[in-house]
Write a protein that holds these residues in place. Structure first.
Motif, short mmCIF file in Angstrom:
data_model
loop_
_atom_site.label_atom_id
_atom_site.label_comp_id
_atom_site.label_asym_id
_atom_site.label_seq_id
_atom_site.Cartn_x
_atom_site.Cartn_y
_atom_site.Cartn_z
N LEU A 65 0.83 -1.19 0.00
CA LEU A 65 0.00 0.00 0.00
C LEU A 65 0.87 1.25 0.00
O LEU A 65 2.05 1.20 0.33
CB LEU A 65 -0.90 0.01 1.24
N THR A 66 0.25 2.37 -0.35
CA THR A 66 0.99 3.64 -0.34
C THR A 66 1.48 3.96 1.06
O THR A 66 2.61 4.38 1.26
CB THR A 66 0.08 4.77 -0.85
N THR A 77 -10.57 2.70 9.32
CA THR A 77 -10.58 4.00 8.64
C THR A 77 -11.75 4.08 7.66
O THR A 77 -12.52 5.05 7.66
CB THR A 77 -9.25 4.24 7.90
N HIS A 78 -11.89 3.06 6.82
CA HIS A 78 -12.98 3.05 5.84
C HIS A 78 -14.35 2.95 6.52
O HIS A 78 -15.31 3.59 6.09
CB HIS A 78 -12.80 1.91 4.84
N LEU A 79 -14.43 2.18 7.59
CA LEU A 79 -15.69 2.05 8.31
C LEU A 79 -16.11 3.38 8.94
O LEU A 79 -17.26 3.80 8.82
CB LEU A 79 -15.57 0.96 9.37
N PHE A 80 -15.18 4.07 9.57
CA PHE A 80 -15.47 5.37 10.19
C PHE A 80 -15.89 6.39 9.14
O PHE A 80 -16.89 7.09 9.31
CB PHE A 80 -14.26 5.88 10.97
N LEU A 81 -15.13 6.49 8.05
CA LEU A 81 -15.48 7.43 6.98
C LEU A 81 -16.84 7.09 6.37
O LEU A 81 -17.62 7.98 6.04
CB LEU A 81 -14.41 7.44 5.90
N GLY A 82 -17.11 5.80 6.21
CA GLY A 82 -18.38 5.39 5.63
C GLY A 82 -19.57 5.76 6.50
O GLY A 82 -20.56 6.30 6.01
N SER A 110 -12.20 10.95 2.17
CA SER A 110 -12.48 9.69 1.47
C SER A 110 -11.61 9.55 0.23
O SER A 110 -11.06 8.48 -0.04
CB SER A 110 -13.96 9.64 1.08
N ALA A 111 -11.47 10.64 -0.52
CA ALA A 111 -10.62 10.59 -1.72
C ALA A 111 -9.17 10.31 -1.34
O ALA A 111 -8.49 9.49 -1.98
CB ALA A 111 -10.72 11.89 -2.50
N LEU A 112 -8.68 10.95 -0.29
CA LEU A 112 -7.30 10.72 0.15
C LEU A 112 -7.10 9.29 0.66
O LEU A 112 -6.08 8.65 0.36
CB LEU A 112 -6.92 11.73 1.24
N ALA A 113 -8.06 8.78 1.41
CA ALA A 113 -7.95 7.40 1.90
C ALA A 113 -7.96 6.41 0.74
O ALA A 113 -7.22 5.42 0.75
CB ALA A 113 -9.10 7.09 2.86
N ASN A 114 -8.76 6.68 -0.28
CA ASN A 114 -8.82 5.78 -1.42
C ASN A 114 -7.59 5.91 -2.31
O ASN A 114 -7.22 4.94 -2.98
CB ASN A 114 -10.11 6.00 -2.21
N ILE A 115 -6.97 7.07 -2.34
CA ILE A 115 -5.70 7.20 -3.07
C ILE A 115 -4.65 6.31 -2.41
O ILE A 115 -3.89 5.61 -3.09
CB ILE A 115 -5.23 8.67 -3.12
N VAL A 128 -14.59 5.52 -6.56
CA VAL A 128 -14.91 6.27 -5.34
C VAL A 128 -14.30 7.67 -5.39
O VAL A 128 -14.95 8.66 -5.03
CB VAL A 128 -14.44 5.50 -4.08
N ILE A 129 -13.07 7.79 -5.87
CA ILE A 129 -12.41 9.10 -5.96
C ILE A 129 -13.17 10.01 -6.94
O ILE A 129 -13.40 11.19 -6.65
CB ILE A 129 -10.93 8.93 -6.37
N ALA A 130 -13.57 9.47 -8.08
CA ALA A 130 -14.32 10.27 -9.06
C ALA A 130 -15.65 10.74 -8.47
O ALA A 130 -16.06 11.89 -8.66
CB ALA A 130 -14.55 9.47 -10.33
N THR A 131 -16.33 9.87 -7.75
CA THR A 131 -17.59 10.25 -7.13
C THR A 131 -17.38 11.29 -6.04
O THR A 131 -18.18 12.22 -5.90
CB THR A 131 -18.28 9.01 -6.55
N ASP A 132 -16.30 11.15 -5.28
CA ASP A 132 -15.98 12.15 -4.26
C ASP A 132 -15.78 13.53 -4.88
O ASP A 132 -16.22 14.54 -4.33
CB ASP A 132 -14.73 11.75 -3.48
#
Length: 149
Positions: A65-66, A77-82, A110-115, A128-132
């Motif tokens: 991962l990055t 992280t994803h659960l909290f953001l969601g 969300s965009a940063l987490a998905n990056i 997800v990033i495009a939708t954000d």
């Protein structure tokens, strides 16, 4: 009574009626942004649950991962953001100003987490990033129009 009041036919005791703002077709785009916040929050929560309970679902390149974190941290992280996005999306649909501001903040996070999660799930993270980005635009530019509809 002033000359202006006499010309318009009202007195100081009459209620003030603010001029109506012009509604545009962008109201639907803001509603789209609110619905997408709820949907993407749900999807992100599911992504978080998968990372928590089934780590072998995600394939990662040799570089990993990055950011080097275990999948449990990513899952939380994803659960909290969601969950935050779901609540804020409902607030956006109700036309709340606080929800518009927090919606932009959550969409950016969300965009940063998905990056950072991109190597593990590239196609989904790109969606997800495009939708954000669409949600950020809708809430930042046309968010006030939902309150008036």
């Amino acid at each position: 009574m002033s000359d202006t009041q006499e010309k318009r036919g009202y007195t100081a005791d009459d209620p003030y009626n603010a001029p109506a703002r012009r509604r545009t077709g962008w109201t639907g785009f803001v509603v789209f942004g609110g619905i997408m916040l709820v949907m993407m929050g749900s999807f992100q929560a599911i992504e978080g649950f998968v990372a928590l309970f089934k780590e072998d679902q995600y394939l990662v390149t040799r570089n990993g991962l990055t950011l080097t974190m275990d999948y449990t941290s990513w899952g939380w992280t994803h659960l909290f953001l969601g969950l935050a996005a779901i609540g804020i999306g409902i607030g956006v649909l109700l036309g709340q100003m606080w929800a518009r501001v927090l919606g932009i903040v959550v969409a950016v996070l969300s965009a940063l987490a998905n990056i950072a999660f991109l190597p593990a799930y590239p196609i989904w993270c790109t969606i997800v990033i495009a939708t954000d980005i669409l949600v950020i635009y809708a809430l930042a530019v046309h968010g006030a129009e939902v309150k008036e509809s």
